[in-house]
Design a protein around this motif. Structure first.
Motif, PDB file in Angstrom:
ATOM      1  N   GLY A   1      39.637  46.982  35.424  1.00  0.00           N
ATOM      2  CA  GLY A   1      38.893  47.838  35.001  1.00  0.00           C
ATOM      3  C   GLY A   1      39.439  48.686  34.367  1.00  0.00           C
ATOM      4  N   ILE A   2      38.738  49.818  33.875  1.00  0.00           N
ATOM      5  CA  ILE A   2      39.219  50.731  32.843  1.00  0.00           C
ATOM      6  C   ILE A   2      40.460  51.648  33.422  1.00  0.00           C
ATOM      7  CG2 ILE A   2      38.555  52.657  31.511  1.00  0.00           C
ATOM      8  CD1 ILE A   2      35.773  51.712  31.287  1.00  0.00           C
ATOM      9  N   MET A   3      41.480  51.914  32.757  1.00  0.00           N
ATOM     10  CA  MET A   3      42.850  52.427  33.045  1.00  0.00           C
ATOM     11  C   MET A   3      42.787  53.878  32.650  1.00  0.00           C
ATOM     12  SD  MET A   3      43.886  50.381  35.338  1.00  0.00           S
ATOM     13  CE  MET A   3      45.631  50.415  35.576  1.00  0.00           C
ATOM     14  N   ILE A   4      42.831  53.850  31.153  1.00  0.00           N
ATOM     15  CA  ILE A   4      42.979  55.129  30.193  1.00  0.00           C
ATOM     16  C   ILE A   4      41.777  55.132  29.554  1.00  0.00           C
ATOM     17  CG2 ILE A   4      44.500  55.978  28.348  1.00  0.00           C
ATOM     18  CD1 ILE A   4      46.727  54.321  29.186  1.00  0.00           C
TER      19      ILE A   4
ATOM     20  N   TRP B   1      46.876  49.840  41.857  1.00  0.00           N
ATOM     21  CA  TRP B   1      45.690  50.233  41.740  1.00  0.00           C
ATOM     22  C   TRP B   1      44.485  49.101  42.192  1.00  0.00           C
ATOM     23  CZ3 TRP B   1      48.483  48.367  37.949  1.00  0.00           C
ATOM     24  CH2 TRP B   1      47.839  47.130  37.022  1.00  0.00           C
ATOM     25  N   PRO B   2      43.407  49.544  42.589  1.00  0.00           N
ATOM     26  CA  PRO B   2      42.435  48.718  43.304  1.00  0.00           C
ATOM     27  C   PRO B   2      42.112  47.465  42.605  1.00  0.00           C
ATOM     28  CG  PRO B   2      41.449  50.814  42.969  1.00  0.00           C
ATOM     29  CD  PRO B   2      42.991  50.996  42.599  1.00  0.00           C
ATOM     30  N   GLY B   3      41.822  47.548  41.065  1.00  0.00           N
ATOM     31  CA  GLY B   3      41.352  46.470  40.333  1.00  0.00           C
ATOM     32  C   GLY B   3      42.320  45.468  39.760  1.00  0.00           C
ATOM     33  N   MET B   4      43.755  45.929  40.387  1.00  0.00           N
ATOM     34  CA  MET B   4      44.818  44.939  39.614  1.00  0.00           C
ATOM     35  C   MET B   4      44.671  43.738  39.943  1.00  0.00           C
ATOM     36  SD  MET B   4      48.150  46.239  41.951  1.00  0.00           S
ATOM     37  CE  MET B   4      49.194  45.148  41.628  1.00  0.00           C
ATOM     38  N   LEU B   5      45.132  42.712  39.096  1.00  0.00           N
ATOM     39  CA  LEU B   5      45.248  41.297  39.247  1.00  0.00           C
ATOM     40  C   LEU B   5      46.091  41.225  40.356  1.00  0.00           C
ATOM     41  CD1 LEU B   5      47.771  39.330  36.931  1.00  0.00           C
ATOM     42  CD2 LEU B   5      47.749  41.876  37.379  1.00  0.00           C
ATOM     43  N   ARG B   6      45.747  39.908  41.568  1.00  0.00           N
ATOM     44  CA  ARG B   6      46.473  39.767  42.488  1.00  0.00           C
ATOM     45  C   ARG B   6      47.353  38.534  42.305  1.00  0.00           C
ATOM     46  NH1 ARG B   6      43.706  43.829  43.218  1.00  0.00           N
ATOM     47  NH2 ARG B   6      42.858  44.370  45.459  1.00  0.00           N
TER      48      ARG B   6
ATOM     49  N   GLY C   1      37.137  43.438  47.183  1.00  0.00           N
ATOM     50  CA  GLY C   1      36.926  45.014  47.610  1.00  0.00           C
ATOM     51  C   GLY C   1      37.703  45.856  46.649  1.00  0.00           C
ATOM     52  N   GLY C   2      38.944  45.519  46.212  1.00  0.00           N
ATOM     53  CA  GLY C   2      39.454  46.633  45.290  1.00  0.00           C
ATOM     54  C   GLY C   2      38.963  46.499  43.848  1.00  0.00           C
ATOM     55  N   TYR C   3      38.655  45.278  43.447  1.00  0.00           N
ATOM     56  CA  TYR C   3      38.176  45.208  42.127  1.00  0.00           C
ATOM     57  C   TYR C   3      36.566  45.832  42.089  1.00  0.00           C
ATOM     58  CZ  TYR C   3      35.553  42.794  38.158  1.00  0.00           C
ATOM     59  OH  TYR C   3      34.675  42.771  37.041  1.00  0.00           O
ATOM     60  N   LEU C   4      35.844  45.607  42.937  1.00  0.00           N
ATOM     61  CA  LEU C   4      34.395  46.262  42.826  1.00  0.00           C
ATOM     62  C   LEU C   4      34.505  47.653  43.058  1.00  0.00           C
ATOM     63  CD1 LEU C   4      31.753  45.068  42.579  1.00  0.00           C
ATOM     64  CD2 LEU C   4      31.357  45.326  45.056  1.00  0.00           C
ATOM     65  N   THR C   5      35.463  48.232  43.785  1.00  0.00           N
ATOM     66  CA  THR C   5      35.774  49.820  43.936  1.00  0.00           C
ATOM     67  C   THR C   5      36.171  50.393  42.646  1.00  0.00           C
ATOM     68  OG1 THR C   5      36.436  49.646  46.100  1.00  0.00           O
ATOM     69  CG2 THR C   5      37.152  51.494  45.070  1.00  0.00           C
TER      70      THR C   5
ATOM     71  N   LEU D   1      37.527  36.699  44.168  1.00  0.00           N
ATOM     72  CA  LEU D   1      36.235  36.853  43.460  1.00  0.00           C
ATOM     73  C   LEU D   1      36.077  35.970  42.304  1.00  0.00           C
ATOM     74  CD1 LEU D   1      33.396  38.539  43.372  1.00  0.00           C
ATOM     75  CD2 LEU D   1      34.806  40.066  42.153  1.00  0.00           C
ATOM     76  N   PHE D   2      37.064  36.091  41.511  1.00  0.00           N
ATOM     77  CA  PHE D   2      36.951  35.176  40.346  1.00  0.00           C
ATOM     78  C   PHE D   2      38.317  35.076  39.808  1.00  0.00           C
ATOM     79  CE2 PHE D   2      36.044  39.545  38.427  1.00  0.00           C
ATOM     80  CZ  PHE D   2      36.919  39.612  37.462  1.00  0.00           C
TER      81      PHE D   2
END
Ligand code: WTA
Length: 651
Positions: A425-428, A475-480, A284-288, A264-265
């Protein structure tokens, strides 16, 4: 350690207001359920969020494929980010949002634009067609170097529509930094503007693009938005005006059906070496992650006006100015300029003017406003506000209390959100309807996120001991990954502890399990919430021909959190004057950008080193902070160096 001690003494706690909880998107009951579900089976929890909060063209076959440290989320699923951010708010069950404001924008000079979802959809489709007509294909990287204008959001969404990953370079970065990022990403196209407005004047962007492109030849096309109408040179065959291309573009463009793991980016961020890392996020993971966290943490309602003050050039702007809000069909506000132009009350006047309900900013801004005086916020009607947030650095309890009293009038919950470019995304974070807050604590991990504090041996640190912040499950938004550098990805984040993500922050938990984040433990400084690597600044300094050696450290600063202090040893015969300091500051600006300019430069004949020749930064940090060195100096090569550095304090 003194920071930890002072924070540990913080005993104030604020329970969620029952009236707020009652109307919250996620109330206590939901949060309790989700916490349990996330702890038991986090992929299942995230799959529920992905299904409830996003629209998929094709459902996934497998929620998570985890081959540490490589994760794939929603494998086989197909979706489109711009479809989720736009189409589903103009057609079908979400069509009531057609004429709702998607973006409320205000330029620094006071010009405004309110863009509805239908209009944004049209503009994005048109620009997606422009990208195609200019030769951009799925998978090809596009660099965006733009001011905070709606065209930036339009360009991002258009990239996602056709599956071209964007790489946004913050407009404050220099031509050299831009060139590095263009080369590293292998981008064929750059989108920019003539310039943008800052502090009452137009600053140039196209000029920096021209300079950057004089050093690389991989870019074939440059699209230029006219914003300030300053003079620019347009190179025939390469440079084209945005408005010329948009004139005849068709407003119809079917969204590409992209794989959930389609890139995505890329967003570059500082690490502990001189070379910025291209952090890769996928679809998909990031957007979720960003859609779910935005809905829950900011408690967004259709009527709300939401304003996140971050520049889109940073991760906060990607996730919580553009993608999170638009995927939720929210009204997101964008402001182009500096907070204090034309006067110290600009932000507060914007809140009153547009009736902002949810406000998300950085501690450094809060501290600046404290210093400017309460009369500025007090002069404006801030009664529309119902929720406040902070991000980017630890917030000191005093600043938190000021935010709570003077801005929130003791009515608004505060969400202190810990996360990183890498986490997407936000984690804590606190959840406004469910979690009691404590000034200075980011409170608890978001449901489905397994954050912990480890000691050096990889054991969970026992309160009140602190340690290193880690995330134990994907987690879904984690860097790949890091663009083009899987080895560095492994080393940087996954080599400290087995199969566990290492965030690079120090933290501790209190008896209630609340997280208190202390800040970076590596050679990354957090200047006004922006990450700058000490190594980056050092390499910029030593690239000057009159500099023999340089060491850069951070020292605490009341406003910016950390200030950059550079110890420089000039080559023999160089005049160590104030003029030379100015030259070096300008040099760093040119190499990296004004944000990396040292607040203080100290000249020295030699730097303190270990016998093996490593610069002893710990000692320099003490010297910079004006402290007596507390640490072990037994390996120090030359004690007199340290004494001399202290003497240099006087300048
Ligand atoms: C710091 C910004 C304390 C932290 C979203 C992290 C914070 C770095 C907080 C990431 C917070 C961010 N409390 N510290 N609420 N939020 N940080 O990549 O040191 O620009 O590692 O992402 O900012 O900065 P980045």
């Amino acid at each position: 350690m003194s920071d930890i001690e002072s924070l540990l003494k913080e005993t104030r706690s604020f329970k969620p207001d029952p009236a707020f909880s009652k109307q919250a998107n996620w109330n206590k009951k939901t949060v309790a359920e989700f916490r349990k579900a996330g702890a038991q089976n986090s992929p299942r929890f995230w799959a529920k969020q992905a299904k409830d909060n996003l629209t998929w063209f094709t459902p996934w076959k497998k929620v998570l494929d985890w081959k540490p440290p490589f994760a794939k989320w929603f494998v086989g699923g197909k979706l489109n980010v711009s479809y989720n951010c736009l189409d589903r708010h103009v057609e079908g069950p979400g069509a009531h949002r057609r004429n709702k404001a998607a973006i409320i924008w205000e330029g620094e000079p006071g010009d405004t634009r309110v863009i509805t979802y239908a209009e944004l959809h049209r503009e994005v489709c048109k620009f997606a067609n422009v990208l195609k007509s200019q030769g951009v294909k799925k998978g090809e990287r596009v660099v965006l170097y733009m001011p905070m204008i709606p065209e930036l959001a339009i360009a991002m969404l258009a990239c996602t529509r056709i599956g071209a990953p964007h790489s946004i370079v913050f407009g404050g970065f220099s031509a050299d930094a831009l060139r590095d990022r263009i080369d590293d990403a292998g981008a064929k196209m750059v989108i920019t503007a003539d310039g943008g407005f800052r502090k009452g004047a137009g600053f140039p962007l196209k000029k920096a693009v021209d300079d950057a492109l004089s050093m690389t030849d991989i870019v074939e096309k440059v699209i230029v938005v006219e914003r300030t109408k300053q003079d620019v040179t347009m190179k025939a065959g390469r440079d084209v005006w945005w408005h010329d291309l948009m004139e005849d573009a068709s407003p119809k463009c079917a969204p590409a059906k992209l794989d959930s793991e389609h890139p995505l980016f890329i967003l570059y961020t500082s690490g502990s070496t001189g070379k910025p890392k291209g952090i890769l996020h996928t679809t998909g993971g990031y957007l979720t992650h960003v859609t779910t966290t935005f809905k829950a943490i900011f408690d967004i309602k259709d009527e709300d006006v939401y304003w996140c003050t971050a520049d889109i050039g940073w991760i906060t702007g990607h996730s919580y100015v553009v993608y999170g809000p638009l995927a939720n069909g929210a009204t997101t506000m964008m402001y182009e300029g500096v907070p204090v132009h034309p006067g110290p009350d600009r932000w507060w006047s914007l809140i009153a003017k547009w009736g902002v309900n949810i406000f998300y900013t950085a501690p450094t801004a809060i501290r600046t406003f404290i210093r400017l005086g309460d009369e500025h916020p007090n002069a404006h009607d801030l009664s529309s506000l119902r929720l406040l947030g902070t991000v980017g650095e630890p917030i000191n309890p005093e600043a938190w209390m000021w935010y709570h009293k003077v801005i929130g009038k003791k009515r608004c919950p505060i969400v202190d959100t810990w996360w990183q470019t890498e986490t997407g995304g936000i984690m804590i974070t606190s959840l406004p309807g469910a979690v009691a807050t404590k000034p200075g604590s980011a409170t608890l991990a978001f449901p489905g996120i397994d954050a912990e504090i480890y000691d050096d041996d990889g054991e969970v640190a026992k309160p009140p001991n602190g340690g290193l912040l880690v995330v134990r499950k994907p987690w879904p938004g984690m860097l790949r990954g890091i663009w083009g550098d899987p080895k560095r990805y492994k080393e940087q984040y996954w080599s400290q502890y087995k199969d566990t993500y290492f965030a690079g922050d120090g933290a501790h938990r209190d008896k209630q399990g609340y997280f208190w984040i202390m800040g970076r433990i590596d050679d990354v400084m957090n200047i006004s919430g922006h990450r700058i690597g000490t190594m980056e600044v050092e390499s910029a300094l030593v690239s000057h021909h009159d500099v023999a050696e340089a060491a850069v450290v951070g020292r605490p600063d009341d406003i910016t959190g950390t200030a950059i202090v550079a110890f420089v040893s000039p080559v023999g015969g160089t005049d160590a004057s104030d003029k030379f300091k100015d030259t070096l500051r300008a040099h760093v600006s040119k190499e990296i950008g004004a944000i990396a300019r040292p607040a203080e430069i100290r000249f020295t004949d030699a730097l303190p080193k270990t016998r093996s020749g490593k610069i002893m930064r710990r000692l320099l940090r003490d010297v910079a902070a004006g402290k007596e060195s507390s640490g072990d100096t037994s390996t120090l090569e030359d004690f007199s160096v340290l004494a001399k550095l202290r003497e240099s304090d006087e300048d």
